[in-house]
Design an enzyme around this catalytic site. Sequence first.
Site, mmCIF file in Angstrom:
data_model
loop_
_atom_site.group_PDB
_atom_site.id
_atom_site.type_symbol
_atom_site.label_atom_id
_atom_site.label_comp_id
_atom_site.label_asym_id
_atom_site.label_seq_id
_atom_site.Cartn_x
_atom_site.Cartn_y
_atom_site.Cartn_z
ATOM 1 N N HIS A 274 0.870 -1.279 0.010
ATOM 2 C CA HIS A 274 -0.001 0.057 0.017
ATOM 3 C C HIS A 274 0.987 1.289 -0.001
ATOM 4 C CE1 HIS A 274 0.795 -1.155 4.338
ATOM 5 N NE2 HIS A 274 0.338 0.021 4.589
ATOM 6 N N ARG A 284 -4.846 15.505 5.330
ATOM 7 C CA ARG A 284 -5.297 14.191 5.875
ATOM 8 C C ARG A 284 -4.671 13.716 7.031
ATOM 9 N NH1 ARG A 284 -3.728 8.681 4.804
ATOM 10 N NH2 ARG A 284 -5.546 7.182 4.962
#
Length: 340
Positions: A274, A284
């Site tokens: 990932h 974020r």
Amino acid sequence: MNNLESYPPILRHLSHPRQHPADGGDPIQESDPDPLPVIDLERLSHDMNMQKVLEEACKHWGLFRLVNHGVPSTLLTQLQDQAKQLFSLSFESKQASCNGANPVTYFWGTPALTSSGAPLTTAPQNINWVEGFNMPLPQLSQFQPQLPQLHSFRDSVVEYGEHLSRIGRKLFEAMVNNLDLNIEASSSYVAESTGIMRIYRYPKCSNSNLGLGMEVHTDSSVLSILSQENEVSGLDLLKDHRWLTVKPVSNTLIVNLGDMMQAISDDKYKSVTHRVKLNNERERISLCYFVFPNEDLQIESSKYRPFTYKEFRAKVQQDIKTVGHKVGLPRFQHTPHPLN
């Protein structure tokens, strides 16, 4: 204070962020509805169908969405709000709050974090767009921060960590049952003494293709459990050679398998590859819990020579320093890795 000034200087003035290298995946594939496997924790212990869904998710995805996990939604919201307040402080105050012998460390721009959470020295051309706090859960009660924002956040993280320790044990026991492994002391494989919380902030970037918030990697953990901020995407997983965005969904957690789980399962389960891309509209914030085996517990597998997590961690740290990246499990295969 100007929000930009709350970031570490290297993230404020990075005029030439690195172009991220080829990573083996095709462009992001947006899917609707959400294709991720969904595990209902309340049903897992008695529902054979849910156990089958878990097994398929571990084999073919290495990642799944968790619902009915028992963490109060108010606590998840509180953690996000407190994290925002903490990150909005000046860089200098955040840095000073984690000096000395404090168990909590503050990091930024690292190409990778060692398994102990310590930031590594990094050259500007090899930087990730991220800052964060590393919080070893067993030591948090000893941490007496001077910043009031860090003090209140610490208390919330301790409460959250108790929930995630419970979730990690329950998931691991279900996985062990599915694998039909003869493991007596599961607490040694998902040891509370190894639990770590990492809180990340990724800046927004108008051209999100210029760099990565976190480079392509697998986790070294047994399990990693992520809480994402609602409506702010960034996490991508590699599935069938294509990148897939893991969309934030309210009051759910994302669980991904790490290298230790892949080894324990004899490669039947998958340590998911990932990365984190930058969001071009909003910064974020994410909170991730990592749990590991006891340091000296020997991992037995037909795919790898016997090793302890302590040995694995040392090899990862050595590889990052000498070859510039984590090699991971291939270092422990019976057939030696080419770099050995």
